[in-house]
Write a protein that holds these residues in place. Sequence first.
Motif: not given
Length: 561
Positions: A65-73, A80-83, A103-108
């Motif tokens: 699984e990949l997760e897309v996150v907004r990084a601010s402050d 969203v999470s991509h499966h 974009v970061r790996v949430s599940q390998p």
Amino acid sequence: METRDPSPTPLAATISRPDRLFPTLTSEQLSTMAAHGRRRSTLRGEVLIEVGDKSVPVFVVVSGELEVVRASDGAETLIVSHHAGQFSGEANLISGRRALARVRVSQPGEVIQLDREHLLALIQNDAALSEILMRAFILRRVELIARDLGDVVVIGSGHNPGTLRVKQFLTRNGHPFQYIDLDRDREAQELLDRFRISVADIPVLICRGDAVLRNPSNARIADCLGFNEQIDDAHVSDLVIVGAGPAGLAAAVYAASEGLDVLVLESNMPGGQAGSSSRIENYLGFPTGISGLDLTGRAYAQAMKFGAHILVAKGAKRLQCDGQDYTLEIDGEPRIRARAVIIATGAEYRKPALPELSAFEGAGVYYGATPMEAQLCVGEDVVVVGGGNSAGQAAVFLASPARRVHMLVRGPGLAETMSRYLVRRIEENPTIVLHTNTEIVALEGKEKLTRIRWRDDRTGDVESHDIRHAFIMTGATPNTRWLDGCIVVDDKGFVKTGTDLSSEELARAKWPLTRPPYLLETSRPRIFAVGDVRGGNIKRVASAVGEGSIAIAFVHQVLRQ
């Protein structure tokens, strides 16, 4: 250390058709993607894309699984999470601009990685995957814009003309931003203090959370956000198109799709005058109408899809006609060379001869009617000046938010200059008041327009009205000053092409060939003119698009010669 939003609401959970934005690919489609990319394993917590990255690949999840996150402050918000079977990315993958999210790996697991070059090749050659990918990328960008999920904060005021310009530039370039209104938002003063911003610095653009741009030019915004690629001054393009309105974008789509190396220069914002049209209802294929922003935005995405290179806020300053290749000087960049050139710089509205006009531009005087300007006019009287289709579209559009629309035309009526469907709507709308044989004689106010005077040319009577918004859409002045005498133009400055060029004009221009100029070709071989900049043009979006596509057929011919 960054913290996670304690109660994130993922994007996929708040939209009605998540399958369109976040589709799951079939096993056959995954195999096709793998053939264009490479498989690689992933580790939990691995960051695949960072905000601001320039070379952004697409990742297709095979497992994990990949997760897309907004990084601010220092905080993160889950977007969203991509499966398995889903893929990362949005419109920046097509345009080549910098990443807006992490974009970061949430599940390998395992992913398929495609760089932009291979992604574009896949989109150009596989119709089924092209539809899935392009639709998802474009709709994701639309949602990011609608939810202000970008890497830009604009601090400004509705009383400041620069604020409107900056918002228009970001909007026309399809870049999401958060707007903080100094007149309404409580947190505005906190931000001003934090970045040591004075009122004189307005508007302010905070770029990716750290760079603070005070009253920036459009070019400076484009540089900060990485809109433009580096120019290789040793490279010779097959074709340089100057202007990214409908004609220029059409030429870019057809040229790039047919294998030409294409560079497009746009001095301001993509879309031209058409991009500021509230709704175009007589364009073929859109029976319910389409906004100019949507139409030209789709054309822009098409051109990028086929590999055209587009530079914004980079206008041509001068065209040099000597030599085997043509050379263009552009704003703040090395000179560029081209084997062929298409002039598509369009025209701008003719400005009334009022000494105070420039002082109110963006502060009560506007040259386009979009939802952005309409927000400023809610419940107020407005003036629309002009008798063409653009003025008619603006009047009909503004009649909804405004209390009353005064339409001023110098002629005796609208029938000779406007499409019949617009004339009927204006006649039947009680909010619109038509003033014929009438023109503005004065604009009044201090820092912002507050009063307008107009004259009835039949009687000489002058009326004065407390109106704060005027939309000027009169006539057309071609954007040809940069040609510097290199090309033959008519007495109004429009470029002459084809059979409109006399033998005497060609002789004075030292036309070097035995053949006459092709249709749309200028007094210089391999230089063409299309759209509103061309003498004798038909002032319709469809005509401009047609000319842009026709010109490419002749470009192929001259390049072969």
